[in-house]
Design an enzyme around this catalytic site. Sequence first.
Site, PDB file in Angstrom:
ATOM      1  N   HIS A 213       0.843  -1.203   0.000  1.00 53.58           N
ATOM      2  CA  HIS A 213       0.000   0.000   0.000  1.00 53.58           C
ATOM      3  C   HIS A 213       0.879   1.256   0.000  1.00 53.58           C
ATOM      4  CE1 HIS A 213      -3.098  -2.588   2.370  1.00 53.58           C
ATOM      5  NE2 HIS A 213      -3.616  -2.396   1.179  1.00 53.58           N
TER       6      HIS A 213
ATOM      7  N   ARG B  20      -2.508  -6.161  -8.048  1.00 56.55           N
ATOM      8  CA  ARG B  20      -1.431  -7.120  -7.794  1.00 56.55           C
ATOM      9  C   ARG B  20      -1.411  -8.235  -8.826  1.00 56.55           C
ATOM     10  NH1 ARG B  20      -3.314  -7.619  -1.753  1.00 56.55           N
ATOM     11  NH2 ARG B  20      -5.131  -7.010  -2.957  1.00 56.55           N
TER      12      ARG B  20
ATOM     13  N   SER C  73      -2.815  -7.520   3.227  1.00 54.02           N
ATOM     14  CA  SER C  73      -3.049  -7.332   4.655  1.00 54.02           C
ATOM     15  C   SER C  73      -3.386  -8.678   5.297  1.00 54.02           C
ATOM     16  CB  SER C  73      -4.214  -6.364   4.880  1.00 54.02           C
ATOM     17  OG  SER C  73      -3.900  -5.106   4.362  1.00 54.02           O
TER      18      SER C  73
END
Length: 161
Positions: free
Chosen positions: A17, A90, A128
Amino acid sequence: MKTFIYPGSFDPVTNGHLDIILRAAALCDKLIVAVGDNVNKATTFSKQERIELLRTAIGDVSGITVEPLDGLLTDFAKKKNSKTIIKGLRALSDFEYEFQMALLNKILDSEIETLFMMTNVKYSYLSSSAVKELARNAGKIEGLVPESIRDRVLDKFKNCK
Ligand code: ADP
């Protein structure tokens, strides 16, 4: 004054991020990192904690603010005088969801453009959820989250046990 908005749940912010944040900030006058909730994902960190972790991770880089996002992203963008949403990509697995969200936002507000930024190859595997899985199992998270927030992420899981 060109304002971009980078929305996400950031539960917690990762180096992937942060890489997008710094690269996007270099392309606009003001970048607003908008911290929201995703109906499909319960978060581990409260919105206030996620905002604080982002602010610590970003430090004093100028032109970047972190704000809570409640309600529709297109309404938030209008309120902030922004017509540009930044999303990170991604892998192909991100594409379908992001494609759908970008088209939906375009229907809600035809002036909004969603720009996609490719992940840095170093962080293409990073999410995450992967960070949380490691932290929960006392794994090493060095290099995955900004150094300045690492202990706070690990502490969260210590306290959960
Ligand atoms: P996630 O829970 O999947 O990490 P977020 O909602 O916090 O997702 O992500 C916000 C935005 O950041 C999304 O556009 C997502 O595709 C992007 N993103 C997340 N991780 C990375 C990464 N490692 N590299 C590039 N972009 C990323």
